[in-house]
Design an enzyme around this catalytic site. Structure first.
Site, PDB file in Angstrom:
ATOM      1  N   GLY A   1       0.846  -1.206   0.000  1.00  0.00           N
ATOM      2  CA  GLY A   1       0.000   0.000   0.000  1.00  0.00           C
ATOM      3  C   GLY A   1       0.877   1.249   0.000  1.00  0.00           C
TER       4      GLY A   1
ATOM      5  NE  ARG B   1      -2.314  -4.236  -0.988  1.00  0.00           N
ATOM      6  CZ  ARG B   1      -1.889  -3.604   0.102  1.00  0.00           C
ATOM      7  NH1 ARG B   1      -0.816  -4.024   0.730  1.00  0.00           N
ATOM      8  NH2 ARG B   1      -2.538  -2.552   0.569  1.00  0.00           N
TER       9      ARG B   1
ATOM     10  CG  ASP C   1       3.813  -6.912   7.642  1.00  0.00           C
ATOM     11  OD1 ASP C   1       3.188  -6.314   6.737  1.00  0.00           O
ATOM     12  OD2 ASP C   1       3.277  -7.731   8.403  1.00  0.00           O
TER      13      ASP C   1
ATOM     14  CB  THR D   1       2.927   0.567   6.324  1.00  0.00           C
ATOM     15  OG1 THR D   1       1.577   0.306   6.761  1.00  0.00           O
ATOM     16  CG2 THR D   1       3.844   0.314   7.505  1.00  0.00           C
TER      17      THR D   1
ATOM     18  CG  ASP E   1      -2.085  -0.409   8.109  1.00  0.00           C
ATOM     19  OD1 ASP E   1      -2.904   0.514   8.034  1.00  0.00           O
ATOM     20  OD2 ASP E   1      -2.170  -1.455   7.448  1.00  0.00           O
TER      21      ASP E   1
ATOM     22  CG  ASP F   1       1.263  -3.160  10.314  1.00  0.00           C
ATOM     23  OD1 ASP F   1       2.077  -2.476   9.661  1.00  0.00           O
ATOM     24  OD2 ASP F   1       0.493  -3.971   9.785  1.00  0.00           O
TER      25      ASP F   1
ATOM     26  NE  ARG G   1     -16.173  14.465  18.793  1.00  0.00           N
ATOM     27  CZ  ARG G   1     -16.898  13.921  19.753  1.00  0.00           C
ATOM     28  NH1 ARG G   1     -18.086  14.370  20.043  1.00  0.00           N
ATOM     29  NH2 ARG G   1     -16.450  12.896  20.443  1.00  0.00           N
TER      30      ARG G   1
ATOM     31  NE  ARG H   1      -5.472  -6.170   4.652  1.00  0.00           N
ATOM     32  CZ  ARG H   1      -5.257  -5.863   3.380  1.00  0.00           C
ATOM     33  NH1 ARG H   1      -6.248  -5.902   2.519  1.00  0.00           N
ATOM     34  NH2 ARG H   1      -4.058  -5.517   2.960  1.00  0.00           N
TER      35      ARG H   1
ATOM     36  CD  GLN I   1      -8.518   6.184   7.004  1.00  0.00           C
ATOM     37  OE1 GLN I   1      -8.225   5.923   8.155  1.00  0.00           O
ATOM     38  NE2 GLN I   1      -9.294   5.393   6.294  1.00  0.00           N
ATOM     39  NE  ARG I   2      -3.015   3.022   0.373  1.00  0.00           N
ATOM     40  CZ  ARG I   2      -3.530   1.842   0.002  1.00  0.00           C
ATOM     41  NH1 ARG I   2      -3.920   0.965   0.897  1.00  0.00           N
ATOM     42  NH2 ARG I   2      -3.644   1.534  -1.261  1.00  0.00           N
TER      43      ARG I   2
HETATM   44  O1  F6P Z   1      -1.600   0.144   3.365  1.00  0.00           O
HETATM   45  C1  F6P Z   1      -2.230  -0.473   4.430  1.00  0.00           C
HETATM   46  C2  F6P Z   1      -3.687  -0.528   4.150  1.00  0.00           C
HETATM   47  O2  F6P Z   1      -4.126   0.779   3.935  1.00  0.00           O
HETATM   48  C3  F6P Z   1      -4.527  -1.210   5.190  1.00  0.00           C
HETATM   49  O3  F6P Z   1      -4.825  -0.431   6.294  1.00  0.00           O
HETATM   50  C4  F6P Z   1      -5.730  -1.599   4.374  1.00  0.00           C
HETATM   51  O4  F6P Z   1      -6.392  -2.674   4.937  1.00  0.00           O
HETATM   52  C5  F6P Z   1      -5.139  -1.956   3.062  1.00  0.00           C
HETATM   53  O5  F6P Z   1      -3.948  -1.229   2.953  1.00  0.00           O
HETATM   54  C6  F6P Z   1      -6.011  -1.700   1.874  1.00  0.00           C
HETATM   55  O6  F6P Z   1      -5.337  -2.120   0.739  1.00  0.00           O
HETATM   56  P1  F6P Z   1      -5.850  -1.979  -0.745  1.00  0.00           P
HETATM   57  O7  F6P Z   1      -5.670  -0.539  -1.130  1.00  0.00           O
HETATM   58  O8  F6P Z   1      -4.957  -2.865  -1.522  1.00  0.00           O
HETATM   59  O9  F6P Z   1      -7.271  -2.364  -0.751  1.00  0.00           O
END
Ligand code: F6P
Length: 327
Positions: free
Chosen positions: A15, A76, A107, A130, A132, A134, A159, A176, A259-260
């Protein structure tokens, strides 16, 4: 004796995360400073297997530090988990004389890098990229700060309308397998409940607290849920709550990929620049098959194998804070 690294390939994988461009820029410019040749690899391991590789210079990373996404694109790539895929990738690097690799990702990407570096004579260094957060062994991962601030800004907006209507809102954030975005954004926005994958949720406790709050005429309630919580995200949590509280006014908001994206925060740009700089120095110093982390503001070099094994743990302190502050 180990061969000296002279040509470095850099890729982003998994991601995307805001700040990846700042990391690429740091790798390219630090490498050039040291007289190395730098190659960009498109779409992560996919481009490595398909030989989608190009020479980069200082100008190829001009004006990108403030941009979200990744100029190298990302993917991926399941084929890289197969020996055949890794062999193809190795042959492409070998043909160009690339003898060092910087992998910016999470990871899963580190797992690929670890496998690759075990099988072939190309040292790898990872940068934790990442949203996340994590990855065990680093206080920061590239992209988390931006993502969590995006989530906070969005939740603050929800809110306002939640408050105007006296409603219960269930907001789903990304994560996730990890609850860091939920925990941080939930605490920062005063959420009454935060549901994360790392912990079991007692739904009856939530129902009882909503009933008790209703008696106190506290009708506004914010529940932040990580997408990978035990129920499977906000929509599922809504179903369970609706079942137990049929008269409650509940709304769901899923923040998703917003969020990304976006311009990386100052923090993400700075940690990405520091990590990218140190990744190149690692390869030059012969510190191989590690990822670059930051702990207590100091650089740490953690074996890729350990990043693969360990997942971040949520301390009890956080869970207590949520409980006590939400009353
Ligand atoms: O990059 C991490 C993440 O944003 C996770 O929090 C989320 O579950 C996943 O990627 C979503 O991935 P994709 O964009 O491949 O659906």
């Amino acid at each position: 004796m180990e061969k000296k690294v002279t040509k470095i390939g850099v890729l982003t994988s998994g991601g995307d995360a805001p700040g990846m461009n700042a990391a690429i820029r740091a790798v390219v410019r630090t490498g050039i400073y040291h007289g190395l040749e730098i190659f960009g690899i498109m779409r992560g391991y996919q481009g490595m297997m398909e030989d989608d590789i190009f020479r980069m210079d200082s100008r190829s990373v001009a004006n990108i530090i403030q941009r979200g996404g990744t100029i190298l694109k990302t993917a991926r790539c399941m084929d890289f988990y197969e020996p055949e895929g890794r062999k193809k990738a190795y042959e492409n690097l070998k043909r160009r004389g690339i003898n060092g690799l910087v992998v910016i990702g999470g990871d899963g990407s580190f797992r690929g890098a670890q496998k690759f570096s075990q099988e072939y004579d190309i040292p790898c260094v990872g940068l934790a990229g990442t949203i996340d957060k994590d990855i065990h062994g680093t206080d920061f991962t590239i992209g988390f700060d931006t993502a969590v601030n995006t989530a906070v800004e969005a939740i603050d907006k929800v809110r306002d309308t939640m408050d105007a209507h006296d409603r219960i809102f269930i907001i789903e954030v990304m994560g996730r397998d990890a609850g860091y975005i939920a925990l941080h954004s939930g605490i920062a926005t005063g959420a009454e409940n935060i549901l994360i994958p790392e912990r079991k949720t007692n739904i009856n406790d939530i129902v009882n607290s909503l009933l008790e709050k209703e008696r106190r005429k506290k009708l506004v309630n914010l529940i932040v849920v990580a997408e990978g919580d035990e129920f499977g995200g906000a929509t599922e949590v809504e179903k369970v709550l609706k079942d137990k509280l049929p008269n409650a006014e509940i709304r769901v908001c899923i923040l998703g990929h917003i969020q990304r994206g976006g311009s990386p925060s100052c923090l993400d740009r700075v940690i990405a620049s520091r990590m990218g700089f140190h990744a190149v120095e690692c390869l030059l110093e012969g510190r191989h098959n590690v990822f670059v982390g930051i702990l207590n503001n100091k650089m740490h070099y953690i074996p890729l194998a350990d990043a693969v094994k360990n997942k971040g743990k949520i301390s009890d302190e956080w869970v207590r804070i949520v409980k006590i502050l939400a009353s």
